[in-house]
Scaffold this motif. Sequence first.
Motif, PDB file in Angstrom:
ATOM      1  N   THR A   1      44.340  39.033  50.783  1.00 18.22           N
ATOM      2  CA  THR A   1      44.062  37.702  50.239  1.00 18.22           C
ATOM      3  C   THR A   1      43.949  37.750  48.722  1.00 18.22           C
ATOM      4  O   THR A   1      44.424  36.860  48.018  1.00 18.22           O
ATOM      5  CB  THR A   1      42.757  37.152  50.830  1.00 18.22           C
ATOM      6  OG1 THR A   1      42.819  37.261  52.236  1.00 18.22           O
ATOM      7  CG2 THR A   1      42.545  35.705  50.443  1.00 18.22           C
ATOM      8  N   ALA A   2      43.328  38.817  48.217  1.00 21.88           N
ATOM      9  CA  ALA A   2      43.192  38.964  46.770  1.00 21.88           C
ATOM     10  C   ALA A   2      44.556  39.083  46.115  1.00 21.88           C
ATOM     11  O   ALA A   2      44.779  38.574  45.009  1.00 21.88           O
ATOM     12  CB  ALA A   2      42.324  40.173  46.441  1.00 21.88           C
TER      13      ALA A   2
ATOM     14  N   GLY B   1      48.972  33.724  42.960  1.00 23.22           N
ATOM     15  CA  GLY B   1      48.769  32.279  42.859  1.00 23.22           C
ATOM     16  C   GLY B   1      48.254  31.889  41.487  1.00 23.22           C
ATOM     17  O   GLY B   1      48.701  30.907  40.876  1.00 23.22           O
ATOM     18  N   LEU B   2      47.350  32.691  40.987  1.00 24.95           N
ATOM     19  CA  LEU B   2      46.778  32.432  39.664  1.00 24.95           C
ATOM     20  C   LEU B   2      47.860  32.486  38.590  1.00 24.95           C
ATOM     21  O   LEU B   2      47.976  31.598  37.739  1.00 24.95           O
ATOM     22  CB  LEU B   2      45.691  33.478  39.392  1.00 24.95           C
ATOM     23  CG  LEU B   2      44.979  33.362  38.055  1.00 24.95           C
ATOM     24  CD1 LEU B   2      44.037  32.173  38.070  1.00 24.95           C
ATOM     25  CD2 LEU B   2      44.226  34.639  37.741  1.00 24.95           C
ATOM     26  N   ARG B   3      48.671  33.543  38.691  1.00 23.39           N
ATOM     27  CA  ARG B   3      49.742  33.703  37.718  1.00 23.39           C
ATOM     28  C   ARG B   3      50.681  32.493  37.750  1.00 23.39           C
ATOM     29  O   ARG B   3      51.070  31.955  36.717  1.00 23.39           O
ATOM     30  CB  ARG B   3      50.483  35.002  38.043  1.00 23.39           C
ATOM     31  CG  ARG B   3      51.727  35.222  37.244  1.00 23.39           C
ATOM     32  CD  ARG B   3      51.891  36.654  36.850  1.00 23.39           C
ATOM     33  NE  ARG B   3      51.087  36.974  35.676  1.00 23.39           N
ATOM     34  CZ  ARG B   3      51.046  38.183  35.128  1.00 23.39           C
ATOM     35  NH1 ARG B   3      51.688  39.174  35.672  1.00 23.39           N
ATOM     36  NH2 ARG B   3      50.323  38.405  34.054  1.00 23.39           N
ATOM     37  N   GLN B   4      51.015  32.092  38.970  1.00 24.97           N
ATOM     38  CA  GLN B   4      51.934  30.978  39.153  1.00 24.97           C
ATOM     39  C   GLN B   4      51.357  29.694  38.558  1.00 24.97           C
ATOM     40  O   GLN B   4      52.034  28.930  37.893  1.00 24.97           O
ATOM     41  CB  GLN B   4      52.209  30.795  40.656  1.00 24.97           C
ATOM     42  CG  GLN B   4      53.108  29.627  40.988  1.00 24.97           C
ATOM     43  CD  GLN B   4      54.512  29.836  40.438  1.00 24.97           C
ATOM     44  OE1 GLN B   4      54.882  30.959  40.077  1.00 24.97           O
ATOM     45  NE2 GLN B   4      55.282  28.757  40.332  1.00 24.97           N
TER      46      GLN B   4
ATOM     47  N   ILE C   1      45.076  47.435  41.875  1.00 23.17           N
ATOM     48  CA  ILE C   1      43.673  47.849  41.722  1.00 23.17           C
ATOM     49  C   ILE C   1      42.797  46.607  41.605  1.00 23.17           C
ATOM     50  O   ILE C   1      41.736  46.509  42.233  1.00 23.17           O
ATOM     51  CB  ILE C   1      43.503  48.753  40.477  1.00 23.17           C
ATOM     52  CG1 ILE C   1      44.327  50.023  40.644  1.00 23.17           C
ATOM     53  CG2 ILE C   1      42.037  49.086  40.250  1.00 23.17           C
ATOM     54  CD1 ILE C   1      44.348  50.909  39.426  1.00 23.17           C
ATOM     55  N   ALA C   2      43.280  45.624  40.807  1.00 22.55           N
ATOM     56  CA  ALA C   2      42.523  44.378  40.658  1.00 22.55           C
ATOM     57  C   ALA C   2      42.327  43.710  42.008  1.00 22.55           C
ATOM     58  O   ALA C   2      41.236  43.230  42.330  1.00 22.55           O
ATOM     59  CB  ALA C   2      43.258  43.450  39.701  1.00 22.55           C
ATOM     60  N   ALA C   3      43.392  43.712  42.823  1.00 23.79           N
ATOM     61  CA  ALA C   3      43.294  43.065  44.125  1.00 23.79           C
ATOM     62  C   ALA C   3      42.260  43.770  45.000  1.00 23.79           C
ATOM     63  O   ALA C   3      41.475  43.126  45.698  1.00 23.79           O
ATOM     64  CB  ALA C   3      44.661  43.070  44.812  1.00 23.79           C
ATOM     65  N   VAL C   4      42.251  45.086  44.960  1.00 24.74           N
ATOM     66  CA  VAL C   4      41.288  45.840  45.771  1.00 24.74           C
ATOM     67  C   VAL C   4      39.861  45.505  45.333  1.00 24.74           C
ATOM     68  O   VAL C   4      38.977  45.267  46.163  1.00 24.74           O
ATOM     69  CB  VAL C   4      41.543  47.357  45.660  1.00 24.74           C
ATOM     70  CG1 VAL C   4      40.448  48.134  46.381  1.00 24.74           C
ATOM     71  CG2 VAL C   4      42.896  47.717  46.239  1.00 24.74           C
ATOM     72  N   VAL C   5      39.676  45.455  44.020  1.00 17.56           N
ATOM     73  CA  VAL C   5      38.335  45.182  43.505  1.00 17.56           C
ATOM     74  C   VAL C   5      37.892  43.757  43.834  1.00 17.56           C
ATOM     75  O   VAL C   5      36.794  43.531  44.333  1.00 17.56           O
ATOM     76  CB  VAL C   5      38.299  45.410  41.975  1.00 17.56           C
ATOM     77  CG1 VAL C   5      36.994  44.913  41.399  1.00 17.56           C
ATOM     78  CG2 VAL C   5      38.480  46.879  41.673  1.00 17.56           C
TER      79      VAL C   5
ATOM     80  N   VAL D   1      45.964  37.456  28.754  1.00 21.75           N
ATOM     81  CA  VAL D   1      44.532  37.463  28.431  1.00 21.75           C
ATOM     82  C   VAL D   1      43.728  36.864  29.594  1.00 21.75           C
ATOM     83  O   VAL D   1      42.758  37.441  30.068  1.00 21.75           O
ATOM     84  CB  VAL D   1      44.260  36.681  27.130  1.00 21.75           C
ATOM     85  CG1 VAL D   1      42.771  36.522  26.905  1.00 21.75           C
ATOM     86  CG2 VAL D   1      44.902  37.393  25.943  1.00 21.75           C
ATOM     87  N   ALA D   2      44.215  35.697  30.058  1.00 19.66           N
ATOM     88  CA  ALA D   2      43.497  35.020  31.139  1.00 19.66           C
ATOM     89  C   ALA D   2      43.449  35.890  32.390  1.00 19.66           C
ATOM     90  O   ALA D   2      42.419  35.995  33.068  1.00 19.66           O
ATOM     91  CB  ALA D   2      44.175  33.691  31.451  1.00 19.66           C
ATOM     92  N   PHE D   3      44.563  36.539  32.681  1.00 20.43           N
ATOM     93  CA  PHE D   3      44.659  37.406  33.844  1.00 20.43           C
ATOM     94  C   PHE D   3      43.605  38.520  33.782  1.00 20.43           C
ATOM     95  O   PHE D   3      42.862  38.775  34.737  1.00 20.43           O
ATOM     96  CB  PHE D   3      46.068  38.007  33.870  1.00 20.43           C
ATOM     97  CG  PHE D   3      46.486  38.490  35.210  1.00 20.43           C
ATOM     98  CD1 PHE D   3      46.642  37.607  36.264  1.00 20.43           C
ATOM     99  CD2 PHE D   3      46.745  39.834  35.419  1.00 20.43           C
ATOM    100  CE1 PHE D   3      47.046  38.052  37.510  1.00 20.43           C
ATOM    101  CE2 PHE D   3      47.152  40.285  36.665  1.00 20.43           C
ATOM    102  CZ  PHE D   3      47.295  39.389  37.705  1.00 20.43           C
ATOM    103  N   GLY D   4      43.536  39.158  32.609  1.00 20.68           N
ATOM    104  CA  GLY D   4      42.549  40.224  32.413  1.00 20.68           C
ATOM    105  C   GLY D   4      41.134  39.706  32.587  1.00 20.68           C
ATOM    106  O   GLY D   4      40.298  40.339  33.246  1.00 20.68           O
ATOM    107  N   LEU D   5      40.870  38.526  32.022  1.00 20.25           N
ATOM    108  CA  LEU D   5      39.522  37.955  32.122  1.00 20.25           C
ATOM    109  C   LEU D   5      39.147  37.694  33.576  1.00 20.25           C
ATOM    110  O   LEU D   5      38.025  37.962  33.999  1.00 20.25           O
ATOM    111  CB  LEU D   5      39.437  36.663  31.312  1.00 20.25           C
ATOM    112  CG  LEU D   5      39.416  36.841  29.787  1.00 20.25           C
ATOM    113  CD1 LEU D   5      39.420  35.481  29.092  1.00 20.25           C
ATOM    114  CD2 LEU D   5      38.172  37.634  29.362  1.00 20.25           C
ATOM    115  N   VAL D   6      40.110  37.171  34.329  1.00 21.53           N
ATOM    116  CA  VAL D   6      39.827  36.871  35.734  1.00 21.53           C
ATOM    117  C   VAL D   6      39.500  38.157  36.498  1.00 21.53           C
ATOM    118  O   VAL D   6      38.590  38.185  37.337  1.00 21.53           O
ATOM    119  CB  VAL D   6      41.018  36.134  36.382  1.00 21.53           C
ATOM    120  CG1 VAL D   6      40.881  36.124  37.892  1.00 21.53           C
ATOM    121  CG2 VAL D   6      41.089  34.722  35.853  1.00 21.53           C
ATOM    122  N   ILE D   7      40.223  39.221  36.185  1.00 19.50           N
ATOM    123  CA  ILE D   7      39.950  40.487  36.878  1.00 19.50           C
ATOM    124  C   ILE D   7      38.530  40.958  36.578  1.00 19.50           C
ATOM    125  O   ILE D   7      37.775  41.372  37.466  1.00 19.50           O
ATOM    126  CB  ILE D   7      40.979  41.554  36.473  1.00 19.50           C
ATOM    127  CG1 ILE D   7      42.343  41.180  37.042  1.00 19.50           C
ATOM    128  CG2 ILE D   7      40.564  42.931  36.978  1.00 19.50           C
ATOM    129  CD1 ILE D   7      43.474  41.994  36.493  1.00 19.50           C
TER     130      ILE D   7
END
Lengths: 522, 349
Positions: free
Chosen positions: B280-281, B287-290, B258-262, B304-310
């Motif tokens: 690409t998303a 990539g971000l996670r890595q 869902i995050a990727a779609v958004v 936390v960072a992942f959620g913030l980025v979304i």
Amino acid sequence: MKEELVLELSGVSRQFGAVRALTNVSFECRAGEIHALVGENGSGKSTLLGIASGFVDPDLGTVRIGGHKLRTDSPALARKLGLAMAYQETSLVLAEPVKNNLFLATPPEMRPPYWRRKKWARRQLAEFDLDLELFPDAPAGFLTFADRQLFEVAKALATNPKVLLLDEPTTALGPDEVEALHRTIKQCATQGIGVVYVSHRLPEVLEIADRITVLRDGEYQGTFDAHKTSEEQLVELIVGRPFDSAFPHRAATTTEPEDVLVVEGLQGEAFGPVSFTLLSGEVVGLAGAEGNGQAALLDTLAGRTPPKAGRVECVGKDLALISTHEAVAAGIQLLPGDRKHQALMGVLGVRVNATIQSLNKFSVSGILRRRSERKGVRSLVEQLEIRTPSLEQPVEFLSGGNAQKVSVSRTFLREPAVILAFEPTQGVDVGSRFDIYKALRTRIDEGAAMLVKSSDPIELAGLCDRVLVMSRGQIVEEIPGEELTELRIVESIVRGPGMSKAARSPLGVAMPTASSAEGTES
Amino acid sequence: MTTPRQQPSSALTSLVVGSRFVPVYIALALLVVVAWIWAPQALSSISLRAIAPYGAVLGIAALGQMIVIMIGGIDLSVPGTMSLAAVIMIGVGHGADENIGKAMVIAFAAAAVVGLANGLLIGGLKLNPLIVTLAAGSIVTGVVFRYAEKITVQNPVPEGLTDWVAKRYFGLGAVFWIGIAVTVIVSVILRYTVAGRRFQAIGANPVAANVVGVRVNWYQIMAYVFAALLYAAAAIALAGLLRRPGASVGNEYLLAPIAAVVIGGASLTGGLASPFSTFTAGLFLIGLRQMMLTMGLPTALQNVAFGLVIIAGMLVSGDRITKGVEQLLRERRRPTRTEVEEILTPMNQ
């Protein structure tokens, strides 16, 4: 008192994306006057109202309400300064009862105690003298479109305004209701309220206004004394060119007309039983006061709401009318009146919208031929004079007239046997109207049959070969071609047993007709 | 695009319309720059080779979600469906290469059944997609656990699958190229086929699509089925990558697609979406996670960072960016006198 300006816009300009909506327009409204604002759709009327009411901030120019300068983008301040607006697409909370809607619209200091609002609402509604006998507990979504529109005006009046902006307040109203509305507006003016009346119904404007300001393509064309201006002069100013014949001529029929659509005893939730036959090359009008089953009849014929009983035959084929797919495949094509919600895919482009019903024509075994599609649409854009910067322009950015032309263009690509046109020129400017009539006429001359539902008797008289008058869901009269005049249609509607007034139930709550269901569905 | 030359605003319009799909590419470029500065080892070819397949898996799942979101729905049964397909690869595959074909067919079929059930309930009976797919996901997860008890879920998938997945073409894993192929196919279907066109119309305005005679229900049902097939494809690839996927392999795929779609710029109300920016998303998120992993962020902080980025992605993408660009154009650009005349001339003739 006469010279006091309650609303003053000076040198206002505004641009949306690449579209110039207003260019250096000035407008003023005195206390106690009814100042009409006329112009084609897309001429900037709505933008002007938006700027005056603080919803849209101008790129240039200033707005003063009652002498106070309006900061940009502040509808709340505009309201506080004494400006009230009745919107064309009403701002009612459909799920809430009438009393709550009125309560919400009233400024806090003028509201009654919460538990007394029912009685208060009834008294207020009577006081406005709009002939609006609403049941305070009825949800606003159950009101007919006409009642919603009047109630919208009532809501604006409830704020006790100094300036009242009315945006196309009569689009859903019958002759009766227009009269009541005009009486109320005049009453307001004598009390010193400045009224800005936006409408494209020129006879109404000339009847009620003191002064008239004309806009064309976002530019000011002048302000005129209503008593010294004729309809022809106004039309010329609005269109910017002389306006000879409003309706295209019929081509001489060469072929023997055949039965295209045969309807026998068709019955739905809100209409029927009705029986009639459409011949090829024929335009039949559907007249009647609002909310008498015309909308529901068209919806059923288009396959949107299944019928309860009856038989419909289109070009010799019996229809079950359980799906729009079936109706479209059989050759019935609906042009909905509510284009934004029911006809067009706003975010998609002109090309995609035009060809959605004729993709088989532009594809080979499921693969689209985009070049032939573009070619087909481009020639139609030229033929129908659709004003669009490109074929890919999202239709939500087009004006009402051009959007309707896109909708009409579908009938050229698919060539249906029956066209059901619901208010084909509602919200369409004078200039585009003729184009749309002409386009529809072309289809008819090529053998299609058309059923037109319109609340404009002039349109019916000019466009139709005969007119069916509906009342309480039944066809009560058929006006043959030779008797067809505006006057004759209005008389028939007004004299008919189901005049708009009587069509309402005693509680003032409209029957749950398809027209009210339409509003909640989308 | 071929448009008459005297119309100045067509390019502007396409700019406004297209702008919604741009931020994800910028974000990806930004990620690369940031990684280059702080965690250059994340950009090593070994690292890229390792994460590209996972990005593709997320991309494929996101494409399924995109199809559903395009018609105004949402699918929360992704984790269940993916786990189901992965577990079937273990159970039916029995670790033997000759079973791969059979296992894949059954995995796709099972996923299609889940999609069909979702579709019938949502497109046919008009139930709320959020709740239906959540419930369906719960049922499927239950089935997966029961099935996992019957087989030895710790077993690996057939070696042939793992080998094939590990193969490299042009320096990147097979899964990545499959992801690209799926993206191209979805794009082509949406742009160049009758079905794709009707599908777009439904997404943009289901009421109008119904009026013009498109079988809205049927297309809605098919959207869920097609999406489920893509989840299954993603899950099979993932099973091959992980070798021993286990029974809860899909759990990470609830929010991420869902995050990727958004972030890919799709309109959450339906209609507009781009397969390429969605894919690409998917790459961006992995990539971000890595990168966070290489930078040594603790797992808690990563989440936390992942959620913030979304959330940040939602702030700068889709409908908001379209509005913003329109706003910018309005304030920056006042048409010159000649332009005004140009616009007015055709109207005054």
